[in-house]
Design a protein around this motif. Structure first.
Motif, short mmCIF file in Angstrom:
data_model
loop_
_atom_site.label_atom_id
_atom_site.label_comp_id
_atom_site.label_asym_id
_atom_site.label_seq_id
_atom_site.Cartn_x
_atom_site.Cartn_y
_atom_site.Cartn_z
N GLY A 30 0.81 -1.21 0.00
CA GLY A 30 0.00 0.00 0.00
C GLY A 30 0.85 1.26 0.00
O GLY A 30 0.55 2.23 -0.71
N MET B 229 2.57 2.33 -3.38
CA MET B 229 1.73 2.87 -4.44
C MET B 229 1.77 4.39 -4.47
O MET B 229 1.65 4.99 -5.54
CB MET B 229 0.29 2.38 -4.26
N THR B 230 1.94 5.03 -3.32
CA THR B 230 1.93 6.50 -3.29
C THR B 230 3.26 7.09 -2.83
O THR B 230 3.48 8.28 -3.03
CB THR B 230 0.81 7.02 -2.38
N TRP C 168 -10.00 -1.56 4.51
CA TRP C 168 -8.75 -1.38 3.75
C TRP C 168 -8.37 -2.67 3.06
O TRP C 168 -8.66 -3.75 3.54
CB TRP C 168 -7.65 -0.95 4.72
N ASP D 85 -5.64 -2.78 -3.26
CA ASP D 85 -6.50 -1.81 -3.93
C ASP D 85 -5.67 -0.86 -4.78
O ASP D 85 -4.76 -0.21 -4.30
CB ASP D 85 -7.29 -1.03 -2.88
N ARG D 86 -5.98 -0.79 -6.07
CA ARG D 86 -5.34 0.08 -7.07
C ARG D 86 -3.93 -0.39 -7.48
O ARG D 86 -3.18 0.36 -8.09
CB ARG D 86 -5.31 1.54 -6.62
N ALA D 87 -3.58 -1.62 -7.13
CA ALA D 87 -2.26 -2.13 -7.53
C ALA D 87 -2.10 -2.14 -9.05
O ALA D 87 -0.98 -1.97 -9.57
CB ALA D 87 -2.05 -3.54 -6.98
N GLU D 88 -3.20 -2.33 -9.78
CA GLU D 88 -3.14 -2.37 -11.24
C GLU D 88 -2.74 -1.02 -11.83
O GLU D 88 -2.26 -0.95 -12.97
CB GLU D 88 -4.49 -2.77 -11.82
N VAL D 89 -2.93 0.04 -11.07
CA VAL D 89 -2.67 1.40 -11.57
C VAL D 89 -1.42 2.00 -10.95
O VAL D 89 -0.58 2.58 -11.64
CB VAL D 89 -3.88 2.31 -11.29
N LEU D 90 -1.26 1.86 -9.63
CA LEU D 90 -0.25 2.63 -8.90
C LEU D 90 1.00 1.85 -8.50
O LEU D 90 2.01 2.47 -8.19
CB LEU D 90 -0.89 3.23 -7.65
N THR E 181 3.94 0.33 -9.52
CA THR E 181 4.74 0.23 -10.75
C THR E 181 6.20 -0.11 -10.49
O THR E 181 6.95 -0.41 -11.42
CB THR E 181 4.69 1.55 -11.52
N ARG F 72 -1.82 -8.80 -10.32
CA ARG F 72 -2.47 -7.49 -10.39
C ARG F 72 -1.51 -6.32 -10.49
O ARG F 72 -1.88 -5.26 -11.02
CB ARG F 72 -3.36 -7.29 -9.16
#
Length: 311
Positions: free
Chosen positions: A126, A129-130, A233, A237-242, A244, A270
């Motif tokens: 998690g 991702m950010t 939580w 969540d959003r691993a496919e997008v964030l 990398t 994912r």
């Protein structure tokens, strides 16, 4: 510091300090800059259990700086009340540790990675991702504690658990005592007497509740009234997008209730990472990959070259 091996430090977090141990490589020279790996401990664990004494120590021997830290509200870190297991805080801990690292002259800010075990692995997923200062992510039997809080940890009654948590938090706000739940039986004998047969539950008890892995700060405990955030939580969540960054995922092929086999497989499928590797250690359980020499060696034989390549 040429002869330094380890150093304990306090890192400023939101309104408290995070406790961490830095592992230095042989021949460390503080005039050089090093690739640095942050090692995160399992859920309910502490920096002296597997994250530090096994994985951080091994990475340091291979020429990297490694830092193992205690989660906020846990171990030797600050934060009140104790034993909060909140994904928001757990993910932010990585950023506070990175804030400390980038201020050290011997850390190359462009070569900071993470290695995280069990529940720490889910939080690291998690966070990565950010937190773009994380340049490479390795996980060992990563656990998705959010999913467990909707499934096995609450007997698949997430809404009932949330109602009970809400009632307990209200009671505490009105002066009632806190409820701290130990996630495990007090001993392997107690686990057998309770009829536990799941490999993860039995081996967790053998690791945390005997001299094999027991540490003063390895509390294996959750503050019940603060568990609600976990249920909403999900580590993936959003691993496919964030997600990398380059990724190395290590799991054993003997799955148990804590779901690291499932999480690792799903993470591999994912994650948006273009450079990702899935390592399935044959014959290994979740807890074998905490400290057993042969499975850990297989993990490190993949993780060490991974970090050397990407950091």
């Amino acid at each position: 510091m040429a002869n330094a091996t380890t150093k304990s430090v306090r890192i400023k977090a939101l309104a408290w300090d995070i406790a961490a141990d830095i592992y230095f490589p042989p021949g460390f020279d503080d005039k050089r800059q090093y690739a640095t790996v942050i090692s995160a401990h399992p859920t309910g664990s502490c920096k002296e259990q597997t994250a530090g004494n096994v994985y951080a120590a091994a990475l340091a021997q291979e020429g990297m700086v490694a830092i193992a830290f205690d989660a906020s509200f846990q171990g030797d870190s600050g934060g009140e009340p104790r034993f909060i297991e909140d994904p928001g805080f757990r993910m932010q801990d990585f950023s506070y540790v990175i804030d400390y690292l980038v201020a050290q002259p011997y850390v190359d800010e462009n070569r900071i990675g993470v290695l995280a075990v069990c529940g720490g692995g889910g939080y690291a997923i998690g966070a990565a991702m950010t937190e773009r200062r994380i340049k490479a992510l390795g996980t060992v039997v990563a656990g998705n504690v959010g999913r467990l809080m909707r499934e096995g940890f609450v007997n698949y009654d997430a809404l009932g658990a949330l109602e009970a948590i809400a009632a307990q938090r209200t009671a505490e706000a009105r002066g009632a005592g806190r409820v701290v739940n130990d996630l495990l039986p007090p001993s392997p004998e107690a686990a057998r007497e309770a009829g536990l047969t799941d490999i993860d539950l039995c081996e967790a008890t053998e690791y945390y509740k005997t001299d094999r892995g027991r540490q003063p700060h390895g509390a294996t405990s959750f503050l019940f009234s603060r568990q609600a955030a976990l249920a909403g939580w999900d580590a993936l969540d959003r691993a496919e997008v964030l997600l990398t960054q380059p990724l190395c995922i290590v799991i054993g092929d003997r799955p148990g209730a804590f779901g690291s086999y499932r999480t690792g497989m799903e993470l591999y499928g994912r994650a948006a990472s273009k450079d990702k590797e899935l390592v399935v250690v044959e014959g290994a359980s979740h807890y074998d990959l905490y400290d057993q020499p042969e499975p850990v060696k297989v993990a490190l034989d993949h993780l060490i070259p991974f970090y050397k390549k990407h950091l």
